[in-house]
Scaffold this motif. Structure first.
Motif, PDB file in Angstrom:
ATOM      1  N   ARG A 145      43.143  45.125  39.344  1.00 37.05           N
ATOM      2  CA  ARG A 145      44.530  45.602  39.355  1.00 37.05           C
ATOM      3  C   ARG A 145      45.382  44.980  38.233  1.00 37.05           C
ATOM      4  N   GLY A 146      44.777  44.861  37.069  1.00 37.72           N
ATOM      5  CA  GLY A 146      45.518  44.356  35.918  1.00 37.72           C
ATOM      6  C   GLY A 146      45.572  42.850  35.791  1.00 37.72           C
ATOM      7  N   ASN A 147      45.010  42.141  36.765  1.00 29.53           N
ATOM      8  CA  ASN A 147      44.983  40.681  36.687  1.00 29.53           C
ATOM      9  C   ASN A 147      43.930  40.282  35.659  1.00 29.53           C
ATOM     10  N   ALA A 148      44.396  39.779  34.533  1.00 31.46           N
ATOM     11  CA  ALA A 148      43.505  39.406  33.432  1.00 31.46           C
ATOM     12  C   ALA A 148      43.292  37.905  33.357  1.00 31.46           C
ATOM     13  N   ASN A 149      43.438  37.228  34.485  1.00 31.82           N
ATOM     14  CA  ASN A 149      43.204  35.788  34.496  1.00 31.82           C
ATOM     15  C   ASN A 149      41.838  35.477  33.886  1.00 31.82           C
ATOM     16  N   GLY A 150      41.803  34.539  32.966  1.00 33.33           N
ATOM     17  CA  GLY A 150      40.569  34.167  32.291  1.00 33.33           C
ATOM     18  C   GLY A 150      40.413  34.751  30.909  1.00 33.33           C
TER      19      GLY A 150
END
Length: 208
Positions: free
Chosen positions: A93-98
């Protein structure tokens, strides 16, 4: 519960309360022994099609990439010079953590980032480097070309390039011809298909 390298259930242990901590240490050792990892040495460029929270809490599993934005020790045994991230999994859902562990990415990937969720994740985990952006290129062709140029300045004919779908699905990978002498005859590898050039569409993105 312990997963194997294919994401399947490897074992289930039932542990009494007073034995949890010592047994947990044993299970952790076992989990690390059977986890998925790239069985290749000295990767010049690692191309990751998708990152996401559904693959790893860090978007890309540092046990696979050898990169961690938390700077915790124990992940430097994997020799990966340069990482290209192509996109974000829809389930994330768009979480680009990392994404901060990558060196190059594409404009299409950055346009898919939900910055509020990515920044919230980085803030709550207290690892701000996870949300920093790598160099952004117009498309896959540019990102991979610059990654190869930066990690293998002597030329491109022997660059050691690996492409994976994500860090959870690494039982099938694409590799450049430079790896063939290393994997030929090894029981843990099987080669499928013939060598073919990288194929890009008119917008410069990979044709799968």
């Amino acid at each position: 519960m312990v997963e194997n390298a294919y994401g399947d259930l490897a074992r289930v242990d039932v542990v009494m309360p007073d034995a949890i901590f010592p047994r947990e240490r044993e299970l952790l050792r076992h989990a690390k022994e059977i986890m998925g990892r790239l069985l290749l040495s000295e990767i010049d460029v690692l191309v990751v099609d998708e990152i996401g929270k559904n693959f790893s809490g860090t978007g890309m599993d540092p046990n696979v990439t050898g990169r961690t934005t938390s700077h915790h020790p124990g992940f430097d045994t994997i020799a990966v010079k340069t990482i290209v991230v192509r996109g974000i999994a829809p389930a994330s859902r768009g979480n680009a953590n990392g994404i901060g562990a990558a060196d190059f990415t594409t404009l299409r990937c950055v346009n898919a980032i939900d910055f509020p969720s990515t920044y919230t994740n980085a803030i709550t985990s207290r690892v701000s480097d996870s949300a920093r952006l790598p160099m952004i290129l117009n498309n896959d062709r540019e990102a991979v070309a610059l990654a190869i140029r930066g990690s293998f300045p002597a030329g491109t004919d022997r660059a050691r390039v690996v492409r994976i779908a994500n860090t959870k699905a690494i039982h099938t990978v694409r590799v450049s011809e430079a790896f063939l002498p290393e994997i030929a005859g090894r029981a843990e590898f099987s080669i499928h298909g013939e060598t073919t050039p990288m194929a890009f569409d008119s917008d410069g993105h990979f044709i799968d």
